[in-house]
Scaffold this motif. Structure first.
Motif, short mmCIF file in Angstrom:
data_model
loop_
_atom_site.label_atom_id
_atom_site.label_comp_id
_atom_site.label_asym_id
_atom_site.label_seq_id
_atom_site.Cartn_x
_atom_site.Cartn_y
_atom_site.Cartn_z
N LEU A 61 -10.15 7.74 -11.71
CA LEU A 61 -11.43 7.25 -11.41
C LEU A 61 -11.53 7.14 -9.68
CD1 LEU A 61 -10.10 3.92 -10.86
CD2 LEU A 61 -10.90 3.89 -13.32
N GLY A 62 -10.67 7.85 -9.00
CA GLY A 62 -10.52 7.79 -7.59
C GLY A 62 -9.80 6.67 -7.00
N ASP A 63 -10.07 6.21 -5.62
CA ASP A 63 -9.41 5.34 -5.05
C ASP A 63 -9.87 4.06 -5.47
OD1 ASP A 63 -8.53 3.25 -2.91
OD2 ASP A 63 -7.57 5.10 -1.93
N ALA A 64 -8.97 3.09 -6.28
CA ALA A 64 -9.72 2.06 -6.93
C ALA A 64 -9.97 0.78 -5.82
CB ALA A 64 -8.67 1.57 -7.85
N GLY A 65 -9.04 0.80 -4.89
CA GLY A 65 -9.43 -0.31 -3.92
C GLY A 65 -10.68 0.10 -3.25
N GLY A 104 -1.44 12.84 -5.19
CA GLY A 104 -1.09 11.50 -5.93
C GLY A 104 -2.01 10.66 -6.75
N TYR A 105 -3.24 11.37 -6.66
CA TYR A 105 -4.41 10.63 -7.41
C TYR A 105 -4.38 11.09 -8.88
CZ TYR A 105 -6.17 8.70 -3.39
OH TYR A 105 -6.50 7.81 -2.24
N ILE A 106 -4.63 10.05 -9.78
CA ILE A 106 -4.81 10.41 -11.24
C ILE A 106 -5.78 11.13 -11.55
CG2 ILE A 106 -4.48 9.14 -13.49
CD1 ILE A 106 -3.37 6.56 -12.27
N LEU A 107 -5.48 11.99 -12.57
CA LEU A 107 -6.75 13.05 -13.01
C LEU A 107 -6.63 12.68 -14.67
CD1 LEU A 107 -5.82 16.41 -11.33
CD2 LEU A 107 -7.56 14.68 -10.87
N TYR A 158 0.91 -1.18 0.08
CA TYR A 158 -0.18 -0.12 0.00
C TYR A 158 0.98 1.26 0.13
CZ TYR A 158 0.93 0.31 4.94
OH TYR A 158 1.58 0.59 6.13
N ARG A 159 0.13 2.19 -0.56
CA ARG A 159 1.08 3.51 -0.67
C ARG A 159 0.69 4.33 0.76
NH1 ARG A 159 -0.10 7.55 -5.67
NH2 ARG A 159 -2.08 7.71 -4.37
N ASP A 160 2.00 4.67 1.16
CA ASP A 160 1.87 5.48 2.45
C ASP A 160 1.25 6.91 2.03
OD1 ASP A 160 3.10 6.29 5.53
OD2 ASP A 160 3.25 8.00 4.22
N PRO A 218 -4.94 -1.82 -11.29
CA PRO A 218 -5.80 -0.91 -12.07
C PRO A 218 -5.07 0.36 -12.16
CG PRO A 218 -7.01 -1.81 -10.09
CD PRO A 218 -5.75 -2.37 -10.05
N MET A 219 -4.29 1.09 -11.03
CA MET A 219 -3.73 2.27 -11.09
C MET A 219 -2.41 2.24 -11.12
SD MET A 219 -6.74 3.37 -10.90
CE MET A 219 -6.67 5.19 -10.76
N LEU A 220 -1.77 3.15 -12.12
CA LEU A 220 -0.27 3.29 -12.11
C LEU A 220 0.05 4.75 -12.14
CD1 LEU A 220 2.57 2.14 -12.70
CD2 LEU A 220 1.95 2.65 -15.29
#
Ligand code: PRP
Ligand code: URA
Length: 208
Positions: free
Chosen positions: A197-201, A191-194, A103-105, A131-133
């Motif tokens: 789709l938000g927090d995939a988990g 650090g969220y992708i724009l 998990y990401r801190d 799903p998320m890179l």
């Protein structure tokens, strides 16, 4: 090398996933379906061989039994990577599954590994799935963990990528092919992708 798997069905399903009103069940279904569709591209270069035994068609023709040359291990990065596994398994029922707990801190965005287990298979193709890179930190740590255990044939299969994450993985592992359904614009300050789709988990497991 980066491959973006472009297809109108993927585009429509991804758009449903991006919609903030889409609930967990529909989110998971679309993720699985996109993962299945991506298999067409991710595994298109795999070789097959003829087995010694044959099959017989209902029309009375004898043909060789065909199998994949490869032993495939899916290595989802927990948690969200789990959300793509059924979709891939539906296409490759013989694939084995390992697990990479990471998990990401939230503050440093650095990945923290808490679990690692892959099936023991000789010369497998290992597909790291997530799903998320975003920054690429989790994917890099996961690939590093896989390679350090002696698995050398590795691919990375994600859904949504950010340019910085792709660049980071390409720099760290130029030999690892990367597959995405879309390359998004950038990361936000958290650090969220724009647009992402938000927090995939959270969206897969309904934890928010
Ligand atoms: C998400 C996602 C990736 C990672 C991507 O997992 O599923 O593993 O973030 O970000 P990165 O490219 O910047 O490393 P998260 O850390 O939220 O863990 P979770 O799936 O357990 O919620
Ligand atoms: N992890 C996610 O789940 N979503 C992002 O946009 C970035 C990292």
């Amino acid at each position: 090398m980066l491959t973006i798997v472009k297809h109108p069905l993927i585009e429509v399903k991804l758009n449903i996933m991006r919609d903030q009103t889409t609930k967990s069940k529909e989110f998971r279904e679309n993720l699985d379906e996109i993962a299945s569709l991506m298999c067409f591209e991710v595994f298109k270069d795999l070789k097959t061989h003829n087995e010694k035994d044959n099959i017989k068609t209902p029309t009375g023709v004898t043909l060789p039994r065909i199998r994949l040359d490869y032993k495939i291990i899916l290595a989802p990065i927990l948690r969200a990577g789990i959300g793509m596994c059924d979709g891939i398994k539906n296409m490759i029922p013989t694939a084995r599954i390992g697990h990479i707990g990471m998990y990401r801190d939230e503050k440093t965005l650095k990945p923290i590994e808490y679990y690692f287990k892959l099936p023991k298979v000789e010369n497998p193709l290992v597909v790291v799935v997530d799903p998320m890179l975003a920054t690429g930190g989790s994917a890099i740590a996961a690939i590093q963990a896989v390679k350090s255990r002696g698995y050398n044939d590795v691919r990375l299969m994600c859904l949504v990528g950010a340019p910085s994450g792709v660049k980071a993985v390409e720099e760290a592992f130029p030999e690892v092919p990367i597959y995405l359904a879309t390359l998004d614009e950038k990361l936000d300050e958290n650090g969220y992708i724009l647009p992402g789709l938000g927090d995939a988990g959270d969206r897969i497991f309904g934890t928010k």
